[in-house]
Design an enzyme around this catalytic site. Structure first.
Site, PDB file in Angstrom:
ATOM      1  N   VAL A   1      -0.515  11.614   5.037  1.00  0.00           N
ATOM      2  CA  VAL A   1      -0.535  10.198   4.644  1.00  0.00           C
ATOM      3  C   VAL A   1      -1.668   9.540   5.409  1.00  0.00           C
ATOM      4  O   VAL A   1      -1.732   9.639   6.638  1.00  0.00           O
ATOM      5  CB  VAL A   1       0.825   9.522   4.958  1.00  0.00           C
ATOM      6  CG1 VAL A   1       0.718   8.010   4.811  1.00  0.00           C
ATOM      7  CG2 VAL A   1       1.923  10.064   4.039  1.00  0.00           C
TER       8      VAL A   1
ATOM      9  N   HIS B   1       1.056  13.336  -6.104  1.00  0.00           N
ATOM     10  CA  HIS B   1       0.650  12.352  -5.107  1.00  0.00           C
ATOM     11  C   HIS B   1       1.672  11.204  -5.015  1.00  0.00           C
ATOM     12  O   HIS B   1       1.324  10.052  -4.769  1.00  0.00           O
ATOM     13  CB  HIS B   1      -0.736  11.811  -5.468  1.00  0.00           C
ATOM     14  CG  HIS B   1      -1.593  11.470  -4.280  1.00  0.00           C
ATOM     15  ND1 HIS B   1      -2.501  12.333  -3.736  1.00  0.00           N
ATOM     16  CD2 HIS B   1      -1.683  10.352  -3.534  1.00  0.00           C
ATOM     17  CE1 HIS B   1      -3.116  11.754  -2.715  1.00  0.00           C
ATOM     18  NE2 HIS B   1      -2.635  10.546  -2.567  1.00  0.00           N
TER      19      HIS B   1
ATOM     20  N   TYR C   1       0.828  -1.212   0.000  1.00  0.00           N
ATOM     21  CA  TYR C   1       0.000   0.000   0.000  1.00  0.00           C
ATOM     22  C   TYR C   1       0.863   1.264   0.000  1.00  0.00           C
ATOM     23  O   TYR C   1       0.620   2.187  -0.780  1.00  0.00           O
ATOM     24  CB  TYR C   1      -0.970   0.007   1.197  1.00  0.00           C
ATOM     25  CG  TYR C   1      -1.919   1.161   1.088  1.00  0.00           C
ATOM     26  CD1 TYR C   1      -2.909   1.161   0.114  1.00  0.00           C
ATOM     27  CD2 TYR C   1      -1.782   2.283   1.886  1.00  0.00           C
ATOM     28  CE1 TYR C   1      -3.751   2.250  -0.050  1.00  0.00           C
ATOM     29  CE2 TYR C   1      -2.618   3.378   1.730  1.00  0.00           C
ATOM     30  CZ  TYR C   1      -3.599   3.353   0.767  1.00  0.00           C
ATOM     31  OH  TYR C   1      -4.410   4.432   0.591  1.00  0.00           O
TER      32      TYR C   1
ATOM     33  N   LYS D   1      -3.461  21.138  -3.039  1.00  0.00           N
ATOM     34  CA  LYS D   1      -2.437  20.095  -3.238  1.00  0.00           C
ATOM     35  C   LYS D   1      -2.782  19.227  -4.443  1.00  0.00           C
ATOM     36  O   LYS D   1      -3.927  18.784  -4.581  1.00  0.00           O
ATOM     37  CB  LYS D   1      -2.345  19.231  -1.981  1.00  0.00           C
ATOM     38  CG  LYS D   1      -1.378  18.051  -2.083  1.00  0.00           C
ATOM     39  CD  LYS D   1      -1.159  17.405  -0.724  1.00  0.00           C
ATOM     40  CE  LYS D   1      -0.203  16.240  -0.769  1.00  0.00           C
ATOM     41  NZ  LYS D   1      -0.794  14.990  -1.245  1.00  0.00           N
TER      42      LYS D   1
ATOM     43  N   ASP E   1       6.021  18.379  -3.493  1.00  0.00           N
ATOM     44  CA  ASP E   1       6.330  17.000  -3.092  1.00  0.00           C
ATOM     45  C   ASP E   1       6.301  16.059  -4.280  1.00  0.00           C
ATOM     46  O   ASP E   1       5.968  16.441  -5.402  1.00  0.00           O
ATOM     47  CB  ASP E   1       5.428  16.502  -1.946  1.00  0.00           C
ATOM     48  CG  ASP E   1       4.045  16.004  -2.352  1.00  0.00           C
ATOM     49  OD1 ASP E   1       3.814  15.582  -3.504  1.00  0.00           O
ATOM     50  OD2 ASP E   1       3.163  16.015  -1.461  1.00  0.00           O
ATOM     51  N   SER E   2       6.690  14.827  -3.980  1.00  0.00           N
ATOM     52  CA  SER E   2       6.723  13.670  -4.877  1.00  0.00           C
ATOM     53  C   SER E   2       8.140  13.308  -5.282  1.00  0.00           C
ATOM     54  O   SER E   2       8.727  13.923  -6.177  1.00  0.00           O
ATOM     55  CB  SER E   2       5.841  13.856  -6.116  1.00  0.00           C
ATOM     56  OG  SER E   2       4.476  13.992  -5.710  1.00  0.00           O
TER      57      SER E   2
ATOM     58  N   VAL F   1      10.890  13.145  -3.057  1.00  0.00           N
ATOM     59  CA  VAL F   1      11.989  13.649  -2.225  1.00  0.00           C
ATOM     60  C   VAL F   1      12.519  12.506  -1.347  1.00  0.00           C
ATOM     61  O   VAL F   1      11.763  11.890  -0.590  1.00  0.00           O
ATOM     62  CB  VAL F   1      11.512  14.810  -1.320  1.00  0.00           C
ATOM     63  CG1 VAL F   1      12.608  15.223  -0.352  1.00  0.00           C
ATOM     64  CG2 VAL F   1      11.064  15.989  -2.179  1.00  0.00           C
ATOM     65  N   ARG F   2      13.798  12.214  -1.467  1.00  0.00           N
ATOM     66  CA  ARG F   2      14.386  11.101  -0.706  1.00  0.00           C
ATOM     67  C   ARG F   2      15.617  11.501   0.109  1.00  0.00           C
ATOM     68  O   ARG F   2      16.031  10.758   0.990  1.00  0.00           O
ATOM     69  CB  ARG F   2      14.791   9.950  -1.665  1.00  0.00           C
ATOM     70  CG  ARG F   2      13.598   9.306  -2.375  1.00  0.00           C
ATOM     71  CD  ARG F   2      12.703   8.562  -1.381  1.00  0.00           C
ATOM     72  NE  ARG F   2      11.494   8.029  -1.978  1.00  0.00           N
ATOM     73  CZ  ARG F   2      10.314   8.665  -2.035  1.00  0.00           C
ATOM     74  NH1 ARG F   2      10.198   9.899  -1.531  1.00  0.00           N
ATOM     75  NH2 ARG F   2       9.265   8.099  -2.561  1.00  0.00           N
TER      76      ARG F   2
HETATM   77  C1  LIG Z   1       0.450   5.503   2.009  1.00  0.00           C
HETATM   78  C2  LIG Z   1       0.167   6.887   1.483  1.00  0.00           C
HETATM   79  C3  LIG Z   1      -1.040   7.499   1.796  1.00  0.00           C
HETATM   80  C4  LIG Z   1      -1.296   8.792   1.368  1.00  0.00           C
HETATM   81  N1  LIG Z   1      -2.439   9.401   1.767  1.00  0.00           N
HETATM   82  C5  LIG Z   1      -2.658  10.687   1.427  1.00  0.00           C
HETATM   83  C6  LIG Z   1      -3.765  11.382   1.947  1.00  0.00           C
HETATM   84  O1  LIG Z   1      -4.540  10.847   2.725  1.00  0.00           O
HETATM   85  N2  LIG Z   1      -3.956  12.659   1.546  1.00  0.00           N
HETATM   86  C7  LIG Z   1      -3.097  13.290   0.680  1.00  0.00           C
HETATM   87  O2  LIG Z   1      -3.323  14.449   0.338  1.00  0.00           O
HETATM   88  N3  LIG Z   1      -2.029  12.663   0.198  1.00  0.00           N
HETATM   89  C8  LIG Z   1      -1.783  11.381   0.562  1.00  0.00           C
HETATM   90  N4  LIG Z   1      -0.657  10.761   0.104  1.00  0.00           N
HETATM   91  C9  LIG Z   1       0.277  11.487  -0.776  1.00  0.00           C
HETATM   92  C10 LIG Z   1       1.325  12.260   0.033  1.00  0.00           C
HETATM   93  O3  LIG Z   1       0.761  13.350   0.720  1.00  0.00           O
HETATM   94  C11 LIG Z   1       2.422  12.829  -0.872  1.00  0.00           C
HETATM   95  O4  LIG Z   1       1.847  13.598  -1.897  1.00  0.00           O
HETATM   96  C12 LIG Z   1       3.310  11.768  -1.491  1.00  0.00           C
HETATM   97  O5  LIG Z   1       3.513  10.682  -0.606  1.00  0.00           O
HETATM   98  C13 LIG Z   1       4.641  12.418  -1.843  1.00  0.00           C
HETATM   99  O6  LIG Z   1       5.470  11.562  -2.463  1.00  0.00           O
HETATM  100  P1  LIG Z   1       6.633  10.723  -1.712  1.00  0.00           P
HETATM  101  O7  LIG Z   1       5.967   9.585  -1.019  1.00  0.00           O
HETATM  102  O8  LIG Z   1       7.458  10.311  -2.873  1.00  0.00           O
HETATM  103  O9  LIG Z   1       7.345  11.659  -0.751  1.00  0.00           O
HETATM  104  C14 LIG Z   1      -0.368   9.468   0.535  1.00  0.00           C
HETATM  105  C15 LIG Z   1       0.841   8.854   0.215  1.00  0.00           C
HETATM  106  C16 LIG Z   1       1.129   7.580   0.696  1.00  0.00           C
HETATM  107  C17 LIG Z   1       2.464   6.968   0.365  1.00  0.00           C
HETATM  108  O1  LIG Z   2      -3.479   6.198  -0.687  1.00  0.00           O
HETATM  109  C1  LIG Z   2      -3.412   7.390  -0.991  1.00  0.00           C
HETATM  110  O2  LIG Z   2      -2.520   7.846  -1.716  1.00  0.00           O
HETATM  111  C2  LIG Z   2      -4.431   8.303  -0.532  1.00  0.00           C
HETATM  112  O3  LIG Z   2      -4.269   9.442  -0.746  1.00  0.00           O
HETATM  113  C3  LIG Z   2      -5.617   7.879   0.171  1.00  0.00           C
HETATM  114  C4  LIG Z   2      -6.839   7.999  -0.455  1.00  0.00           C
HETATM  115  C5  LIG Z   2      -8.002   7.609   0.199  1.00  0.00           C
HETATM  116  C6  LIG Z   2      -7.920   7.131   1.470  1.00  0.00           C
HETATM  117  C7  LIG Z   2      -6.679   7.026   2.094  1.00  0.00           C
HETATM  118  C8  LIG Z   2      -5.524   7.410   1.454  1.00  0.00           C
END
Ligand SMILES: Cc1cc2nc3c(=O)[nH]c(=O)nc-3n(C[C@H](O)[C@H](O)[C@H](O)COP(=O)(O)O)c2cc1C
Ligand SMILES: O=C(O)C(=O)c1ccccc1
Length: 404
Positions: free
Chosen positions: A102, A291, A48, A267, A322-323, A325-326
């Site tokens: 997240v 994302h 996930y 965002k 974002d997206s 960054v490591r």
């Molecule tokens: C497991 C997971 C769940 C995420 N859930 C959300 C969320 O609930 N809302 C949201 O705006 N972004 C969500 N994101 C996206 C992150 O906010 C972010 O944009 C993304 O992880 C950035 O990329 P990176 O993982 O390469 O740093 C999620 C990302 C991951 C990995």
């Molecule tokens: O998994 C995701 O990236 C995410 O943003 C998300 C979307 C819906 C529910 C929980 C997380």
């Protein structure tokens, strides 16, 4: 005055290891972190977090985009007064690092959102709480204490429910509203589809909704039973509100403005025209984000669109990024291309999965130390000095092979 700074974490690691035999429980190597998390997490929760949309082309593009930019270091410059603090929306922050929103953090570790919010307070990183959390807004606020916290809205279809979430977030001390636009429906994610894994269908990640008085009342009236008596039905109803019923429109932003008196940040912006629309509709900022490659596969690398968005709106609104960054150097590159601060997602969640709060803290401290050390080595003293003069685009065929 103490000479402690973000860079001190490096000597702390060497000191603890050499003198006490204590090594970090989370690898400091960004290329090994995902593999360590794979071993620590269950298969489904690992998939996930690590997964992406489609063939992960956009995840690859995100990393490749960073590889195309190289720093050009300067020598014999004084680093006295080195400072990585930034000002965002009139508030001072210790560093340009922000915890990305997240969802469902409870599937990675029992420390979940509350633990991570606490860690953020300890390391001085703002915590963006997701609407898809496994903790309630009020629980996260309590855990976050004096820490800075922002609220990420998955925008419900029903205005009464939206209003209730905004009120709760405001009452709980969340200062900035981050409205995520790119996830109004979930993308095609093979790693989850192959296991038919959706935590939300069983109520996991619906805690913000299930604890909301307005959602509860509406559900109970419609279903003729309580949420607890029909978790699956309630989960479907909540998902229908936040993630499965069509996008909102620019005009509807007026509703959010009417009921939120702090900064609003959009965002998921990738198109320069959308950044201009955000400005037109009065938003204070955007997060240039795809994302983390989890939504539209085949979409352009997020760093590839950052400069044009900064050029179009950067002097009138706060551009965050974002997206992909490591590393600390990645943060420098995004700042050099005009971002005011960056959000990081997966690496921190890997740390959380490996060793809970302690693991997430190591990832934050590592990123901040790397940022500090690398800025020093590049001869960049402050975030303001981090501009396009420190960076150049150079493409090497080998960059593709060398990606993490
Ligand atoms: C497991 C997971 C769940 C995420 N859930 C959300 C969320 O609930 N809302 C949201 O705006 N972004 C969500 N994101 C996206 C992150 O906010 C972010 O944009 C993304 O992880 C950035 O990329 P990176 O993982 O390469 O740093 C999620 C990302 C991951 C990995
Ligand atoms: O998994 C995701 O990236 C995410 O943003 C998300 C979307 C819906 C529910 C929980 C997380």
């Amino acid at each position: 005055m103490s000479d402690e700074n973000f860079g001190s974490y490096q000597s702390e690691i060497y000191g603890k290891g050499a003198l006490m035999g204590i090594l970090p429980s989370v690898t400091t190597d960004p290329r090994l972190l995902e593999e360590q998390a794979r071993k620590a997490l269950g298969e489904r929760s690992f998939n996930y977090v690590a997964g992406g949309a489609g063939e992960k082309a956009t995840m690859d593009s995100n990393r490749l985009a960073f590889r195309q930019w190289k720093l050009i270091p300067r020598m014999l410059r004084s680093m006295d007064g080195q400072d990585v603090s930034v000002e965002l929306f009139g508030q001072k922050y210790d560093s340009p690092l922000i915890m990305a929103p997240v969802g469902v953090q409870g599937i990675f570790h029992e420390d979940k959102e509350t633990g991570l919010a606490q860690v953020c307070e300890e390391v001085g990183v703002p915590y963006i709480m997701s609407t898809a959390a496994t903790s309630t807004i009020e629980e996260v606020a309590t855990a976050s204490g004096d820490g800075k916290r922002w609220y990420q809205l998955y925008w419900p279809q029903d205005n009464d429910i939206t209003l209730s979430l905004l009120k709760r977030a405001k009452a709980s001390g969340f200062s900035v509203l981050v409205v995520t636009l790119d996830t109004w429906s979930l993308a095609w994610r093979p790693a989850d589809l192959d296991n038919a894994y959706v935590p939300f269908l069983k109520g996991v990640g619906c805690q913000v909704g299930f604890s909301d008085p307005v959602f509860r009342e509406k559900f109970e009236k419609e279903a003729g039973c309580t949420i607890e008596e029909d978790i699956v039905g309630a989960s479907r109803a909540w998902l229908g509100q936040v993630a499965a019923s069509g996008p909102h429109t620019w005009e509807e932003l007026a509703f959010l403005w009417k009921h939120w008196d702090g900064p609003i940040v959009l965002k998921g912006i990738q198109h320069v025209e959308d950044a201009k629309m955000a400005l037109k509709y009065g938003c204070n900022g955007v997060v240039v984000s795809n994302h983390g490659g989890r939504q539209l596969d085949g979409a352009i690398g997020s760093l590839d669109v950052l400069p044009e968005i900064v050029d179009a709106v950067g002097d009138q609104m706060t551009v965050l990024f974002d997206s992909g960054v490591r590393t600390g150097v990645d943060i420098i590159k995004a700042l050099a291309l005009g971002a005011k601060a960056v959000l990081v997602g997966r690496p921190v969640i890997y740390g959380l999965g490996i060793d809970g709060r302690n693991g997430a803290k190591q990832v934050f401290k590592g990123l901040l130390a790397d940022l500090w050390q690398s800025m020093g080595l590049a001869g960049i003293r402050t975030v303001a000095e981090c501009d396009r003069t420190v960076i150049r685009r150079v493409q090497h065929a080998g960059d593709v092979k060398a990606m993490m």
